[in-house]
Design an enzyme around this catalytic site. Structure first.
Site, PDB file in Angstrom:
ATOM      1  N   LYS A   1       0.915  -1.115   0.071  1.00  0.00           N
ATOM      2  CA  LYS A   1       0.009   0.051  -0.054  1.00  0.00           C
ATOM      3  C   LYS A   1       0.768   1.111   0.160  1.00  0.00           C
ATOM      4  O   LYS A   1       2.073   1.311   0.580  1.00  0.00           O
ATOM      5  CB  LYS A   1      -0.973   0.104   1.243  1.00  0.00           C
ATOM      6  CG  LYS A   1      -1.908  -1.275   1.267  1.00  0.00           C
ATOM      7  CD  LYS A   1      -3.100  -1.128   0.736  1.00  0.00           C
ATOM      8  CE  LYS A   1      -3.881  -2.338   0.525  1.00  0.00           C
ATOM      9  NZ  LYS A   1      -5.212  -2.430  -0.275  1.00  0.00           N
TER      10      LYS A   1
ATOM     11  N   HIS B   1      -6.751 -12.986  -7.728  1.00  0.00           N
ATOM     12  CA  HIS B   1      -7.877 -11.980  -7.007  1.00  0.00           C
ATOM     13  C   HIS B   1      -9.074 -11.919  -7.484  1.00  0.00           C
ATOM     14  O   HIS B   1      -9.261 -12.421  -8.639  1.00  0.00           O
ATOM     15  CB  HIS B   1      -7.061 -10.723  -7.245  1.00  0.00           C
ATOM     16  CG  HIS B   1      -7.688  -9.785  -6.347  1.00  0.00           C
ATOM     17  ND1 HIS B   1      -8.731  -9.128  -6.359  1.00  0.00           N
ATOM     18  CD2 HIS B   1      -6.977  -9.104  -4.979  1.00  0.00           C
ATOM     19  CE1 HIS B   1      -9.032  -7.970  -5.445  1.00  0.00           C
ATOM     20  NE2 HIS B   1      -7.900  -8.190  -4.525  1.00  0.00           N
TER      21      HIS B   1
ATOM     22  N   HIS C   1      -8.745 -15.577  -3.281  1.00  0.00           N
ATOM     23  CA  HIS C   1      -9.430 -14.982  -2.333  1.00  0.00           C
ATOM     24  C   HIS C   1     -10.746 -15.444  -2.021  1.00  0.00           C
ATOM     25  O   HIS C   1     -11.600 -15.736  -2.935  1.00  0.00           O
ATOM     26  CB  HIS C   1      -9.584 -13.284  -2.554  1.00  0.00           C
ATOM     27  CG  HIS C   1      -8.292 -12.605  -2.677  1.00  0.00           C
ATOM     28  ND1 HIS C   1      -8.142 -11.447  -1.987  1.00  0.00           N
ATOM     29  CD2 HIS C   1      -6.922 -12.825  -3.303  1.00  0.00           C
ATOM     30  CE1 HIS C   1      -6.785 -10.818  -2.228  1.00  0.00           C
ATOM     31  NE2 HIS C   1      -6.194 -11.859  -2.881  1.00  0.00           N
TER      32      HIS C   1
ATOM     33  N   SER D   1      -8.448 -11.815   3.153  1.00  0.00           N
ATOM     34  CA  SER D   1      -8.045 -10.547   2.979  1.00  0.00           C
ATOM     35  C   SER D   1      -9.108  -9.507   2.962  1.00  0.00           C
ATOM     36  O   SER D   1     -10.074  -9.662   2.507  1.00  0.00           O
ATOM     37  CB  SER D   1      -7.279 -10.394   1.734  1.00  0.00           C
ATOM     38  OG  SER D   1      -6.382  -9.184   1.367  1.00  0.00           O
TER      39      SER D   1
HETATM   40  C1  CAP Z   1      -7.092  -5.578   0.965  1.00  0.00           C
HETATM   41  C2  CAP Z   1      -7.165  -5.551  -0.576  1.00  0.00           C
HETATM   42  C3  CAP Z   1      -7.975  -6.513  -1.236  1.00  0.00           C
HETATM   43  C4  CAP Z   1      -9.370  -6.982  -0.676  1.00  0.00           C
HETATM   44  C5  CAP Z   1     -10.477  -7.574  -1.770  1.00  0.00           C
HETATM   45  C6  CAP Z   1      -7.778  -4.171  -0.864  1.00  0.00           C
HETATM   46  O1  CAP Z   1      -6.239  -4.413   1.329  1.00  0.00           O
HETATM   47  O2  CAP Z   1      -5.899  -5.558  -1.012  1.00  0.00           O
HETATM   48  O3  CAP Z   1      -8.051  -6.315  -2.634  1.00  0.00           O
HETATM   49  O4  CAP Z   1      -8.930  -8.085   0.225  1.00  0.00           O
HETATM   50  O5  CAP Z   1     -11.278  -8.150  -1.021  1.00  0.00           O
HETATM   51  O6  CAP Z   1      -7.188  -3.468  -1.801  1.00  0.00           O
HETATM   52  O7  CAP Z   1      -8.686  -4.052  -0.180  1.00  0.00           O
HETATM   53  P1  CAP Z   1      -6.496  -4.008   3.020  1.00  0.00           P
HETATM   54  P2  CAP Z   1     -11.445  -9.841  -1.101  1.00  0.00           P
HETATM   55  O8  CAP Z   1      -5.707  -5.428   3.929  1.00  0.00           O
HETATM   56  O9  CAP Z   1      -5.845  -2.750   3.116  1.00  0.00           O
HETATM   57  O10 CAP Z   1      -8.106  -3.907   3.374  1.00  0.00           O
HETATM   58  O11 CAP Z   1     -10.148 -10.518  -0.478  1.00  0.00           O
HETATM   59  O12 CAP Z   1     -12.685 -10.105  -0.264  1.00  0.00           O
HETATM   60  O13 CAP Z   1     -11.674 -10.283  -2.544  1.00  0.00           O
HETATM   61 MG    MG Z   2      -6.582  -5.116  -2.950  1.00  0.00          MG
END
Ligand code: CAP
Ligand code: MG
Length: 409
Positions: A150, A266, A299, A337
């Site tokens: 990030k 993803h 995921h 995640s």
């Molecule tokens: C998590 C994440 C993932 C999400 C997607 C985001 O970051 O990288 O893309 O997990 O959801 O950008 O939000 P954070 P899922 O840890 O900062 O929230 O796994 O449910 O598809």
């Molecule tokens: Mg993400």
């Protein structure tokens, strides 16, 4: 015989049919609704085609074998999916095609699918799977613990790789690109992979094994080239946004003999398909198709603990879709995640068990003392949960964890 798609007393041979379970919202009774789906997706249409013979119907027509409440089970004969060319796109065009747009049905949800071995065995499936990933990392039992670099976009390649290095020094086994980062001018794929690979080599020299998944989501005709570019620059893992790319892009990579690294999958955009309980396709169905297409990790959610919408019973079904028996395909790694931080780990792991890759982006980079401390705090939380020690207790001797809990709990 006469043409009737309703066959409620029939027992279907699970090897002869692809059986789908749908829930339906409609003014029609459930038997009629089921028949509408079966005829539209096999040998019928809105009226009786004069060209449809009893023989054609008998051989290729779908059968409604259950219709109760708002649920119906429909079996599609395996021959409807035969041939060398159709593959997953054709499967979806039948079991998840026109039916979603029928005007007489207000909502239809494809809840589950039972795939016969005749269909599944055409696909090699995951090349590494959960055992392969654990083997690469030398971590046979504990959950994998990772982060997402990030901010999602904006870091140049060198700073990006510094993030990965810091995460590794904090004990994480995995990191990954975010789903929106591919090859933008500020962080081109080639340079990013090359910097990250150097840092992973350095970590290994210093005694820590870690892998990073590089997002190569692109058009199908470019994805193998992107994969090769990443591998030439040292990539240890690739990543695909399977729903925006399409299952075919994932399968092209997984079945290419030159791609020997695991593929992280993803599911960006899945909410448009999975979130409405009355309409769409459930995540467990998507999970089964990803496993056939050859993903190694996917995921599947955080069991209600994080920032993303969750239906826990479906999340448990997704987990089973990846880890349960599927005609001999390798098992996949479920990835949890989205809005995770150390304080949520015990609750998450009650549902996930140890077969999970836990990831936190904000929950690592948002730690008051930075990425390395955030990575340590996340690792400590997982260690505490594995040992069955309460976080607050464990935090007394683990300062990074204590600071994370102070911030987020
Ligand atoms: C998590 C994440 C993932 C999400 C997607 C985001 O970051 O990288 O893309 O997990 O959801 O950008 O939000 P954070 P899922 O840890 O900062 O929230 O796994 O449910 O598809
Ligand atoms: Mg993400």
């Amino acid at each position: 015989m006469s043409i009737d798609y309703l066959a409620l007393d029939e027992e279907l041979d699970p090897e002869g049919y692809l059986i789908c379970q749908y829930t339906v919202k409609s003014d029609l009774d459930i038997e009629t609704a089921g028949k509408r789906i079966a005829e539209e997706e096999s040998t019928g249409t809105w009226t009786h085609p004069t060209t449809l013979s009893d023989e054609i119907f008998e051989r290729y027509g779908a059968k409604v074998v259950e219709a109760e409440g708002d649920r119906t089970r429909i079996g599609y004969p395996v021959i409807d999916f035969s041939g060398e060319i159709g593959e997953i796109p054709q499967i979806l065009s039948i079991i998840a095609g026109n039916l979603f747009g029928l005007d007489s049905l207000d909502g239809v949800r494809l809840v589950d699918i039972e795939l016969p071995s005749k269909i599944v065995n055409k696909y090699p499936g995951p090349q590494q799977g959960i055992e392969g990933l654990r083997g690469i990392l030398g971590r046979p039992e504990k959950p994998l613990v990772g982060t997402i670099v990030k901010p999602k976009i904006g870091l140049p390649p060198e700073e990006f790789s510094d993030y990965v290095y810091e995460a590794g020094k904090g004990g994480l086994t995995n990191s990954k690109d975010d789903e929106t980062l591919v090859d933008q001018d500020f962080c081109p794929l080639e340079e990013r992979v090359s910097y990250v690979s150097e840092k992973l080599d350095l970590l290994e020299e210093e005694g820590h094994k870690m892998i990073h998944a590089h997002n190569i989501s692109t058009s199908v005709h470019k994805i193998l080239e992107a994969g090769d570019l990443a591998l030439e620059n040292g990539a240890r893992q690739l990543m695909v946004d399977v729903l925006t790319v399409g299952f075919s892009g994932l399968q092209a990579l997984a079945e290419d003999p030159s791609i020997k690294v695991p593929i992280h999958v993803h599911r960006a955009m899945h909410g448009a398909i999975t979130k409405n309980p009355d309409h769409g396709i459930s995540m467990p169905v998507i999970a089964k198709l990803v496993r056939m297409a050859g993903g190694d990790a996917l995921h599947t959610g955080t069991y209600g603990t994080g920032k993303m919408h969750a239906d826990i019973s479906e999340e448990l079904m997704s987990k089973e879709a990846l880890l349960g028996e599927m005609h001999g395909l390798k098992r996949m790694m479920p990835v949890a995640s989205g809005g995770l931080h150390p304080g949520l780990i015990p609750e998450l792991m009650e549902n996930s068990g140890n077969d999970v890759q836990i990831q936190a982006g904000g929950g690592v980079s948002g730690h008051p003392d930075g990425v390395r401390a955030g990575a340590k705090a996340l690792s400590q939380a997982v260690d505490a949960a594995v040992k069955g020690i309460e976080l607050k207790e464990y935090a007394k001797e683990h300062l990074e964890l204590k600071k994370a809990l102070d911030k987020w709990m």
